[in-house]
Design a protein around this motif. Structure first.
Motif, PDB file in Angstrom:
ATOM      1  N   PRO A  97       0.821  -1.211   0.000  1.00 41.36           N
ATOM      2  CA  PRO A  97       0.000   0.000   0.000  1.00 41.36           C
ATOM      3  C   PRO A  97       0.853   1.259   0.000  1.00 41.36           C
ATOM      4  N   GLU A  98       1.978   1.210   0.705  1.00 39.29           N
ATOM      5  CA  GLU A  98       2.858   2.364   0.771  1.00 39.29           C
ATOM      6  C   GLU A  98       3.404   2.729  -0.606  1.00 39.29           C
ATOM      7  N   GLY A  99       3.674   1.714  -1.416  1.00 37.28           N
ATOM      8  CA  GLY A  99       4.161   1.959  -2.768  1.00 37.28           C
ATOM      9  C   GLY A  99       3.119   2.657  -3.618  1.00 37.28           C
ATOM     10  N   PHE A 100       1.871   2.194  -3.531  1.00 38.37           N
ATOM     11  CA  PHE A 100       0.794   2.848  -4.280  1.00 38.37           C
ATOM     12  C   PHE A 100       0.567   4.271  -3.785  1.00 38.37           C
ATOM     13  N   MET A 101       0.660   4.460  -2.474  1.00 37.37           N
ATOM     14  CA  MET A 101       0.495   5.805  -1.914  1.00 37.37           C
ATOM     15  C   MET A 101       1.600   6.733  -2.409  1.00 37.37           C
ATOM     16  N   ALA A 102       2.827   6.221  -2.415  1.00 36.09           N
ATOM     17  CA  ALA A 102       3.961   7.039  -2.855  1.00 36.09           C
ATOM     18  C   ALA A 102       3.810   7.414  -4.326  1.00 36.09           C
ATOM     19  N   GLU A 135      -4.169  -6.027   5.004  1.00 40.03           N
ATOM     20  CA  GLU A 135      -4.054  -5.042   6.082  1.00 40.03           C
ATOM     21  C   GLU A 135      -4.976  -3.844   5.876  1.00 40.03           C
ATOM     22  N   LEU A 136      -5.529  -3.715   4.663  1.00 44.74           N
ATOM     23  CA  LEU A 136      -6.492  -2.653   4.374  1.00 44.74           C
ATOM     24  C   LEU A 136      -7.867  -3.247   4.079  1.00 44.74           C
ATOM     25  N   ASP A 137      -8.149  -4.393   4.699  1.00 48.13           N
ATOM     26  CA  ASP A 137      -9.435  -5.078   4.524  1.00 48.13           C
ATOM     27  C   ASP A 137      -9.728  -5.394   3.066  1.00 48.13           C
ATOM     28  N   GLY A 138      -8.683  -5.740   2.319  1.00 49.59           N
ATOM     29  CA  GLY A 138      -8.867  -6.161   0.939  1.00 49.59           C
ATOM     30  C   GLY A 138      -8.908  -5.041  -0.072  1.00 49.59           C
ATOM     31  N   THR A 140      -7.816  -2.585  -2.898  1.00 54.30           N
ATOM     32  CA  THR A 140      -6.878  -2.838  -3.993  1.00 54.30           C
ATOM     33  C   THR A 140      -5.954  -1.651  -4.224  1.00 54.30           C
ATOM     34  N   GLY A 141      -4.890  -1.920  -4.971  1.00 54.18           N
ATOM     35  CA  GLY A 141      -3.989  -0.846  -5.366  1.00 54.18           C
ATOM     36  C   GLY A 141      -4.705   0.207  -6.190  1.00 54.18           C
ATOM     37  N   LEU A 142      -5.658  -0.222  -7.036  1.00 52.14           N
ATOM     38  CA  LEU A 142      -6.410   0.730  -7.845  1.00 52.14           C
ATOM     39  C   LEU A 142      -7.270   1.632  -6.965  1.00 52.14           C
ATOM     40  N   ASP A 143      -7.852   1.064  -5.910  1.00 48.59           N
ATOM     41  CA  ASP A 143      -8.598   1.882  -4.953  1.00 48.59           C
ATOM     42  C   ASP A 143      -7.705   2.970  -4.354  1.00 48.59           C
ATOM     43  N   ILE A 144      -6.493   2.582  -3.999  1.00 46.84           N
ATOM     44  CA  ILE A 144      -5.563   3.539  -3.390  1.00 46.84           C
ATOM     45  C   ILE A 144      -5.257   4.670  -4.355  1.00 46.84           C
ATOM     46  N   LEU A 145      -5.027   4.331  -5.620  1.00 43.68           N
ATOM     47  CA  LEU A 145      -4.740   5.368  -6.611  1.00 43.68           C
ATOM     48  C   LEU A 145      -5.934   6.292  -6.810  1.00 43.68           C
TER      49      LEU A 145
END
Length: 261
Positions: A97-102, A135-138, A140-145
């Motif tokens: 998740p940290e990678g997607f956030m960054a 750790e984020l209740d499932g 996705t990386g796309l959600d994070i973006l």
């Protein structure tokens, strides 16, 4: 809504100006209305616009150095296109998740100079953005973006095949992205009929012409109209036949069976 062609499908036929003009004529003669061509090194944006106009085509997306806002804004004005391709998240950032956030933070910084210009960065998904994080209740990386990028500038170009490959529902993602997407990639998903694999894994997947695979296109197309999609862009990464034949098959299906014009 018009149908166009993604340049990746015709990548082997756009190496020179002469070849590219011949290719543009072919897809225009088929009935396509636009193309995601990218900036060819052998002509300026003005020359590209002249070539597109000659064959009655529109630029669906453009590309360029996003860190050079003046260049991109000028190119967008010349080519008459406000959708600029954004590079996919690097492989070394997509494992957490940290990678997607960054990555989202990086994109937002790039986007700041474009606010108010009407230009949108377009992020094209593949399957990897559908990885989910326990750790984020499932989530996705796309959600994070989506949640952590500027909705005024950063939009998303859904690729139906890759969403399905990642286990996603294109209709639900279209609903989630309403107001942040204007272009969708259509290509079908199939299992290689030559496969004799009987184990649960490693079954070869195929890129297929629209309507020739396993994707249920009717509800997706309905959701596209409800979402306000402006361009259907046909992309087929690999073809078993001549790519122009494949493009014709996809176009015929989209017109005759899905009533897209």
């Amino acid at each position: 809504m018009p149908i166009g062609v993604c340049g990746w499908t015709i990548r082997d036929y756009i190496f020179t100006e002469k070849q590219t003009r011949e290719t543009l004529k072919k897809i225009a003669d088929m009935g396509y209305k636009g193309v995601e061509l990218g900036q060819r090194e052998f002509w300026t944006p003005a020359q590209q616009k002249e070539a597109l106009d000659e064959y009655g085509l529109q630029a669906i997306t453009i590309d360029g150095d996003l860190a050079n806002p003046e260049e991109i804004i000028k190119k967008a004005e010349i080519v008459k296109c406000s959708s600029v391709c954004l590079k996919s998240i690097p492989g070394n950032m997509m494992g957490s998740p940290e990678g997607f956030m960054a990555y989202a933070e990086m994109v937002n910084k790039l986007a700041e100079p474009y606010k108010g210009t009407g230009i949108h960065f377009i992020y094209h998904n593949h399957a990897q953005e559908l990885r989910n994080f326990p750790e984020l209740d499932g989530k996705t990386g796309l959600d994070i973006l989506i949640e952590n990028t500027d909705p005024d500038v950063v939009w998303f170009q859904i690729d139906v095949h890759w969403l399905v490959a990642g286990g996603g529902d294109p209709v639900q993602w279209l609903k989630k992205l309403k107001g942040r997407t204007s272009i969708i990639h259509y290509k079908d998903y199939g299992i290689d009929f030559r496969c004799r694999e009987t184990s649960l894994g490693n079954v070869p997947r195929q890129f297929l012409e629209v309507g020739q695979g396993n994707i249920n296109w009717e509800p997706i197309t309905k959701a596209c109209y409800e979402n306000g999609i402006e361009w259907f862009s046909v992309e087929q990464d690999q073809t078993a036949r001549d790519p122009f034949t494949s493009l014709q098959i996809s176009l015929n299906y989209m017109r005759d069976k899905l009533n897209i014009e």
